[in-house]
Design an enzyme around this catalytic site. Sequence first.
Site, PDB file in Angstrom:
ATOM      1  N   LYS A 129       2.259   9.676   8.393  1.00 16.80           N
ATOM      2  CA  LYS A 129       1.541   9.180   9.578  1.00 16.80           C
ATOM      3  C   LYS A 129       2.069   9.727  10.913  1.00 16.80           C
ATOM      4  O   LYS A 129       1.667  10.805  11.325  1.00 16.80           O
ATOM      5  CB  LYS A 129       1.491   7.651   9.545  1.00 16.80           C
ATOM      6  CG  LYS A 129       0.559   7.144   8.431  1.00 16.80           C
ATOM      7  CD  LYS A 129      -0.017   5.770   8.717  1.00 16.80           C
ATOM      8  CE  LYS A 129      -1.199   5.458   7.817  1.00 16.80           C
ATOM      9  NZ  LYS A 129      -0.851   4.884   6.509  1.00 16.80           N
ATOM     10  N   PHE A 168       0.852  -1.194   0.000  1.00 15.15           N
ATOM     11  CA  PHE A 168       0.000   0.000   0.000  1.00 15.15           C
ATOM     12  C   PHE A 168       0.886   1.242   0.000  1.00 15.15           C
ATOM     13  O   PHE A 168       1.724   1.405   0.880  1.00 15.15           O
ATOM     14  CB  PHE A 168      -0.952   0.034   1.205  1.00 15.15           C
ATOM     15  CG  PHE A 168      -1.892   1.208   1.125  1.00 15.15           C
ATOM     16  CD1 PHE A 168      -3.024   1.162   0.314  1.00 15.15           C
ATOM     17  CD2 PHE A 168      -1.623   2.394   1.803  1.00 15.15           C
ATOM     18  CE1 PHE A 168      -3.876   2.256   0.198  1.00 15.15           C
ATOM     19  CE2 PHE A 168      -2.470   3.495   1.687  1.00 15.15           C
ATOM     20  CZ  PHE A 168      -3.596   3.419   0.889  1.00 15.15           C
ATOM     21  N   ASP A 197       9.147   2.570   1.955  1.00 16.93           N
ATOM     22  CA  ASP A 197       7.973   3.314   2.412  1.00 16.93           C
ATOM     23  C   ASP A 197       7.823   3.019   3.908  1.00 16.93           C
ATOM     24  O   ASP A 197       7.331   1.961   4.285  1.00 16.93           O
ATOM     25  CB  ASP A 197       6.744   2.859   1.610  1.00 16.93           C
ATOM     26  CG  ASP A 197       5.462   3.551   2.069  1.00 16.93           C
ATOM     27  OD1 ASP A 197       5.460   4.114   3.179  1.00 16.93           O
ATOM     28  OD2 ASP A 197       4.470   3.502   1.324  1.00 16.93           O
TER      29      ASP A 197
HETATM   30  C1  PLP Z   1      -1.039   5.244   5.089  1.00 16.73           C
HETATM   31  C2  PLP Z   1       0.020   4.842   4.148  1.00 16.73           C
HETATM   32  C3  PLP Z   1       0.261   5.545   2.943  1.00 16.73           C
HETATM   33  C4  PLP Z   1      -0.619   6.679   2.492  1.00 16.73           C
HETATM   34  O1  PLP Z   1      -0.570   7.778   3.340  1.00 16.73           O
HETATM   35  P1  PLP Z   1      -1.669   8.963   3.186  1.00 16.73           P
HETATM   36  O2  PLP Z   1      -1.210   9.984   4.175  1.00 16.73           O
HETATM   37  O3  PLP Z   1      -2.999   8.366   3.492  1.00 16.73           O
HETATM   38  O4  PLP Z   1      -1.574   9.441   1.783  1.00 16.73           O
HETATM   39  C5  PLP Z   1       1.299   5.135   2.147  1.00 16.73           C
HETATM   40  N1  PLP Z   1       2.092   4.106   2.494  1.00 16.73           N
HETATM   41  C6  PLP Z   1       1.911   3.417   3.639  1.00 16.73           C
HETATM   42  C7  PLP Z   1       2.835   2.294   3.984  1.00 16.73           C
HETATM   43  C8  PLP Z   1       0.865   3.748   4.489  1.00 16.73           C
HETATM   44  O5  PLP Z   1       0.664   3.037   5.598  1.00 16.73           O
END
Ligand code: PLP
Length: 397
Positions: free
Chosen positions: A252, A138, A223
């Site tokens: 986050k 994700f 990420d």
């Molecule tokens: C939540 C998340 C995103 C997206 O972040 P947003 O602030 O909602 O755009 C991308 N990568 C990972 C691993 C995430 O947990």
Amino acid sequence: MPTEELRQDSDRYLMNTYARLPISIVRGRGCCVYDLEGREYLDFVAGIAVNTLGHCHPDVVAAIQKQAQHLLHASNLYYTEPQVRLAQALVDHSFADKVFFCNSGAEANEAAIKLARRYAHQHHGPDRSEIITMRQSFHGRTLATLTATGQEKVQAGFEPLVPGFTYVPFNDLPAVEKVMTDRTAAVMLEPIQGEGGVHVADRTYLKSLRELCRQRDVLLMFDEIQTGMGRTGTLFAYEQLGIEPDVMTLAKGLGGGVPIGACLATDTVAASFTPGSHASTFGGNPLACAAALAVLHVLLEGRALEQGRRMGDYLAKGLLDCQERLPIVKEVRGLGLLQGMELTIDGKPVVTDCLSRGLLINCTMDRVLRFVPPLIITQREIDRLLDTLSQVLGKRV
Ligand SMILES: *Cc1c(COP(=O)(O)O)cnc(C)c1O
């Protein structure tokens, strides 16, 4: 206003993008939130791994109040100190040499994708632009990041997708070797897949992947939007996994509840961005950076990281104990305070049952309960989670 009225107005005025649970949260303190009726909920969601220091941490609130009295926003046409100091602190405590600030996780990954393409074009020519990502990953909801996300349900209906992405199974090195070519610019992955069901990358896999990327000058991009900022027991998850990436994204937990994202890179890679390459109006805004600096100070100078580490172990042990007692628990996975419990049944009713007992938990990939509490969670609060969970799961056996 009662929740029912709020729900109706929400349906009437907001686009229908979320399946919300039937409470409205008005206040938070430490590891608890309170709804309109004053009911208390123990919060093992923490805004989905955002409120790392709990709700309304006094240092974060004070930093926001102080900064708001001086300057909320100025634009990146000028220098502002909180942005520079935050970049300095992130560089001092990571592999990275340079930082670009934005406002969310998706934007941080957009920056990483653009940076990878630009680096590859400059060093290897215009044909090198492809990015390898993982299935069940994700990376966000913008067009490029939903394309990077290896899940069809996120992409369905939004075609045509952005060209140049290839997907491989997670933790499978031969699969990466097979698709990596002279056109590959980068490999992007989460050290622990969060939304994808809490799957931890193997150390040996990461080590080999690191070596493969180095040999071909393919960028390795982590990420760490969900795993960063102490979530797994160290400031960044890569520190425990024995390798360093070339690029890392954060969001986050970074601002402790204030929206902010960041893309970090080594000097060699970051040099591919020059004035005009990339920009964000709000990126690195003084208010957001002041909040993030306060979060970082508490993590580095207080005992929050250590507390998170100890509580992560305690939570993992308790969840494993549930697994031994309850046959509907298939597996427990995770690192630090990012823990997942895979069930043999649908997790949604479990989430609703916990809610009615004053406990917020989250479910991802239909059957994986996810626990991402603030790092300041206590043993007693974890015991309360385990008690409630045992009751709720026990009656389903
Ligand atoms: C939540 C998340 C995103 C997206 O972040 P947003 O602030 O909602 O755009 C991308 N990568 C990972 C691993 C995430 O947990």
